[in-house]
Design an enzyme around this catalytic site. Structure first.
Site, PDB file in Angstrom:
ATOM      1  N   CYS A   1       9.984  -0.929   3.222  1.00 11.03           N
ATOM      2  CA  CYS A   1       9.497  -0.987   4.606  1.00 11.03           C
ATOM      3  C   CYS A   1      10.463  -1.745   5.508  1.00 11.03           C
ATOM      4  O   CYS A   1      10.482  -1.540   6.709  1.00 11.03           O
ATOM      5  CB  CYS A   1       8.125  -1.645   4.633  1.00 11.03           C
TER       6      CYS A   1
ATOM      7  N   GLU B   1       9.541   6.556  11.541  1.00 14.09           N
ATOM      8  CA  GLU B   1       9.966   6.029  10.243  1.00 14.09           C
ATOM      9  C   GLU B   1      10.241   7.207   9.299  1.00 14.09           C
ATOM     10  O   GLU B   1       9.389   8.072   9.106  1.00 14.09           O
ATOM     11  CB  GLU B   1       8.864   5.140   9.653  1.00 14.09           C
TER      12      GLU B   1
ATOM     13  N   GLU C   1      -0.078  -4.440   6.084  1.00 11.51           N
ATOM     14  CA  GLU C   1       1.387  -4.468   6.095  1.00 11.51           C
ATOM     15  C   GLU C   1       1.831  -3.014   6.164  1.00 11.51           C
ATOM     16  O   GLU C   1       1.658  -2.252   5.203  1.00 11.51           O
ATOM     17  CB  GLU C   1       1.902  -5.177   4.840  1.00 11.51           C
TER      18      GLU C   1
ATOM     19  N   LYS D   1      -6.744  -0.156  -5.762  1.00 13.87           N
ATOM     20  CA  LYS D   1      -6.340   1.240  -5.899  1.00 13.87           C
ATOM     21  C   LYS D   1      -4.836   1.340  -5.674  1.00 13.87           C
ATOM     22  O   LYS D   1      -4.349   1.220  -4.550  1.00 13.87           O
ATOM     23  CB  LYS D   1      -7.064   2.157  -4.913  1.00 13.87           C
TER      24      LYS D   1
HETATM   25  P1  NAD Z   1       0.388   5.620   2.320  1.00 13.49           P
HETATM   26  O1  NAD Z   1      -0.221   5.037   3.543  1.00 13.49           O
HETATM   27  O2  NAD Z   1       0.542   7.090   2.236  1.00 13.49           O
HETATM   28  O3  NAD Z   1      -0.458   5.218   1.017  1.00 13.49           O
HETATM   29  C1  NAD Z   1      -0.684   3.868   0.681  1.00 13.49           C
HETATM   30  C2  NAD Z   1      -1.975   3.771  -0.103  1.00 13.49           C
HETATM   31  O4  NAD Z   1      -3.070   4.122   0.744  1.00 13.49           O
HETATM   32  C3  NAD Z   1      -2.045   4.705  -1.310  1.00 13.49           C
HETATM   33  O5  NAD Z   1      -2.670   4.020  -2.370  1.00 13.49           O
HETATM   34  C4  NAD Z   1      -2.921   5.838  -0.778  1.00 13.49           C
HETATM   35  O6  NAD Z   1      -3.606   6.548  -1.783  1.00 13.49           O
HETATM   36  C5  NAD Z   1      -3.891   5.076   0.104  1.00 13.49           C
HETATM   37  N1  NAD Z   1      -4.552   5.856   1.153  1.00 13.49           N
HETATM   38  C6  NAD Z   1      -4.046   6.906   1.849  1.00 13.49           C
HETATM   39  N2  NAD Z   1      -4.956   7.324   2.771  1.00 13.49           N
HETATM   40  C7  NAD Z   1      -6.043   6.518   2.645  1.00 13.49           C
HETATM   41  C8  NAD Z   1      -7.306   6.441   3.309  1.00 13.49           C
HETATM   42  N3  NAD Z   1      -7.630   7.294   4.295  1.00 13.49           N
HETATM   43  N4  NAD Z   1      -8.201   5.491   2.915  1.00 13.49           N
HETATM   44  C9  NAD Z   1      -7.872   4.609   1.931  1.00 13.49           C
HETATM   45  N5  NAD Z   1      -6.704   4.651   1.267  1.00 13.49           N
HETATM   46  C10 NAD Z   1      -5.789   5.576   1.630  1.00 13.49           C
HETATM   47  O7  NAD Z   1       1.777   4.874   2.127  1.00 13.49           O
HETATM   48  P2  NAD Z   1       2.889   5.176   1.028  1.00 13.49           P
HETATM   49  O8  NAD Z   1       3.518   6.488   1.344  1.00 13.49           O
HETATM   50  O9  NAD Z   1       2.316   4.932  -0.319  1.00 13.49           O
HETATM   51  O10 NAD Z   1       3.930   3.988   1.319  1.00 13.49           O
HETATM   52  C11 NAD Z   1       4.968   4.069   2.245  1.00 13.49           C
HETATM   53  C12 NAD Z   1       4.590   3.370   3.541  1.00 13.49           C
HETATM   54  O11 NAD Z   1       4.254   2.015   3.270  1.00 13.49           O
HETATM   55  C13 NAD Z   1       5.725   3.304   4.546  1.00 13.49           C
HETATM   56  O12 NAD Z   1       5.212   3.549   5.827  1.00 13.49           O
HETATM   57  C14 NAD Z   1       6.197   1.856   4.444  1.00 13.49           C
HETATM   58  O13 NAD Z   1       6.873   1.357   5.589  1.00 13.49           O
HETATM   59  C15 NAD Z   1       4.917   1.155   4.194  1.00 13.49           C
HETATM   60  N6  NAD Z   1       5.145  -0.150   3.568  1.00 13.49           N
HETATM   61  C16 NAD Z   1       4.968  -1.283   4.303  1.00 13.49           C
HETATM   62  C17 NAD Z   1       5.220  -2.530   3.736  1.00 13.49           C
HETATM   63  C18 NAD Z   1       5.056  -3.804   4.529  1.00 13.49           C
HETATM   64  O14 NAD Z   1       5.053  -4.875   3.913  1.00 13.49           O
HETATM   65  N7  NAD Z   1       4.923  -3.753   5.839  1.00 13.49           N
HETATM   66  C19 NAD Z   1       5.645  -2.621   2.420  1.00 13.49           C
HETATM   67  C20 NAD Z   1       5.824  -1.433   1.703  1.00 13.49           C
HETATM   68  C21 NAD Z   1       5.556  -0.199   2.280  1.00 13.49           C
END
Ligand code: NAD
Length: 485
Positions: free
Chosen positions: A288, A389, A254, A178
């Site tokens: 991130c 963040e 991650e 997804k």
């Molecule tokens: P997000 O957590 O809002 O969404 C990520 C994914 O999770 C999306 O596909 C979303 O639809 C899904 N999702 C949301 N709630 C869910 C649930 N309850 N159950 C299942 N799936 C769910 O994150 P974002 O806004 O897309 O990305 C930004 C974040 O990602 C920042 O916090 C960033 O630091 C982090 N990030 C971390 C890394 C790493 O390698 N550590 C890399 C990139 C981004």
């Protein structure tokens, strides 16, 4: 491009879900296309297809042939390079150079790297002595975990999704993917690639939708999903872990960061400034690993702030195809969140060095979600803007006087993803790096990645490590077979 509808890919067919949602171009707020949201029935069908596929040809294919197929996936991504570039840019508004040089090449490289690594894995066996003198042999068979849910974010859409899909498939699993609701296009192209190169039906499934109450939550709640690999916000990780706990399914997470950059007076000044410009503002601060907290040794603090300000003001903001350095934030919702931090920082006593608002272009870009690169000084270490963040093009610069102080500032965070140290004193760099509570620490660099090395974070920044053999270990279950002679 409007009029197009992106479909889900389930059991080798492109299928509709129940609702449509809009995919918006963050450069000017126009409609890129609509996307078919997978309802529960569609998601459950994708999971069943993935489970069935484990019993079909994919379950019997040799590791070598499986990896040959994944090499073909990499080739086909490259054959359709321009389509991928166009799709990623339309969804994210990122600078053209970044998508061409990082996002899409790394998408293909992930398949090549993990296919190659999986092919090279040695069989492991141990002979042992037994009392009857005949002995026994133990050998290990790495089996796939089964159906893996891959849930990915919007900031590096193809790169981060394939970082998980490639090793999961190389280890023989099937996947239900997804992508973020903000960036569905390259995932759909990847489904076309899987279809074209002949990945068996049900091995790669794609469902579009949102998180809570939508496809994301439904996948993780399905008991036939055997493991969950996720990149995104730490709070989302908590929600996913609650669902994954039912059935004790393993997770690889991650998550977010609030990363520190540490600049010593003995650093190569120009390199430290250039590196910090990259680490604070790359991808409009939506990486991130970005440095939101910059600590500078007091004797060079004022010079460093001036230099960083000058470089930040020189960043060219604009459309991806205009040779700009920085595109927009991903969405209006995200810009509202970042702008709320811009206001909060001033309430918390920050001095605004540069930025702090939205640029005006006088054209359709004013309907997009651009924001200025922003630098603050003067915040207390316990200010919310120093703790939470923000995930935008913003950093705060704090002076420090000694190693002990800067180590405790850097470690005083609920996050622990990455750090960057800038110094010419390698003994000092090694001494400090070892004491930082992070998963990766760069010295005189930022975001230089060898795909073999473990990647992940400590504290709220993640669970587990992916990269090289660490990925294959997460996506495999070792079975020990002990044969008595
Ligand atoms: P997000 O957590 O809002 O969404 C990520 C994914 O999770 C999306 O596909 C979303 O639809 C899904 N999702 C949301 N709630 C869910 C649930 N309850 N159950 C299942 N799936 C769910 O994150 P974002 O806004 O897309 O990305 C930004 C974040 O990602 C920042 O916090 C960033 O630091 C982090 N990030 C971390 C890394 C790493 O390698 N550590 C890399 C990139 C981004």
């Amino acid at each position: 491009m409007s009029g197009r509808i992106l479909k889900n890919y389930v059991a080798g067919e492109f299928v509709d879900g129940s609702n449509l949602f809009d995919n918006i171009n963050p450069v000017d707020g126009t409609l890129v296309c609509q996307v078919s949201e997978a309802d529960k029935k569609t998601v459950d069908k994708a999971v069943s297809a993935a489970k069935e596929a484990l019993k079909g040809p994919w379950g019997k294919i040799s590791r070598k042939d499986r990896c040959v197929l994944l090499m073909k996936v990499a080739d086909e991504i490259e054959n359709r390079f321009d389509d991928f570039v166009k799709a990623e840019i339309a969804d994210t508004g990122k600078a053209h150079s970044q998508v061409k040089n990082i996002d899409i090449p790394r998408g293909a490289a992930n398949f090549r790297f993990f296919a190659d690594l999986a092919t090279k894995q040695d069989e492991k066996s141990w002979d042992m002595e037994t009392k009857d003198g005949k002995g026994a042999t133990n050998y290990i068979v790495d089996k796939p975990i089964g159906v893996v849910a891959v849930i990915s974010p919007w900031n590096l859409p193809l790169l981060l999704m394939t970082w998980k899909v490639a090793p999961a498939l190389a280890a023989g699993n099937t996947v239900v993917v997804k992508p973020s609701e903000e960036t569905p296009s390259t995932a759909t192209l990847l489904a076309e690639v899987m279809d074209k190169v002949g990945v068996p039906k049900g091995v790669f499934n794609l469902v579009h939708g949102f998180g809570p109450g939508s496809a994301g939550e439904v996948i993780v709640s399905n008991p036939d999903v055997d493991a969950v690999t996720f990149t995104g916000e730490s709070s989302t990780g908590v929600a996913i872990m609650k669902n994954a706990a039912v059935g004790l399914r393993p997770v690889s997470f991650e998550l977010g960061g609030k990363n520190a950059a540490i600049i010593f007076a003995d650093a190569d000044f120009e390199k430290a400034v250039a590196g910090t410009i990259r680490s604070a503002f790359s991808n409009c601060g939506q990486v991130c690993l970005c440095s939101e907290r910059v600590y500078v040794e007091r004797s060079i603090f004022n010079d460093f702030v001036d230099a960083l300000k000058k470089e930040a003001q020189a960043i060219k903001i604009g459309r991806p195809e205009d040779g700009s350095d920085m595109g927009p934030l991903i969405s209006k919702v995200h810009r509202d969140k970042v702008m709320a931090y811009f206001s909060l920082a001033l309430e918390e006593g920050a001095t605004l060095i540069t930025g702090g608002g939205v640029p005006e272009f006088g054209d359709s870009r004013d309907n997009g979600f651009f924001i200025r690169p922003t630098i603050w000084t003067g915040l207390a270490e316990d200010a919310r803007c120093m703790k939470e963040e923000i995930f935008g093009p913003v950093c705060h610069i704090t002076p420090f006087d000694c190693e002990g102080d800067v180590i405790s500032y850097a470690n005083d965070s609920v996050y622990g993803l990455a750090a960057a140290i800038w110094t010419t004193d390698m003994d000092k760099a090694n001494r400090i790096a070892r004491r930082l509570e992070v998963g990766i620490c760069w010295v005189n660099e930022w975001f230089l990645r060898d795909l073999s090395t473990p990647f992940g974070g400590v504290k709220l920044s993640g669970i587990g490590r992916e990269g090289g053999i660490h990925s294959l270990e997460f996506y495999s279950e070792p079975l020990t077979i002990c044969v008595k002679h």
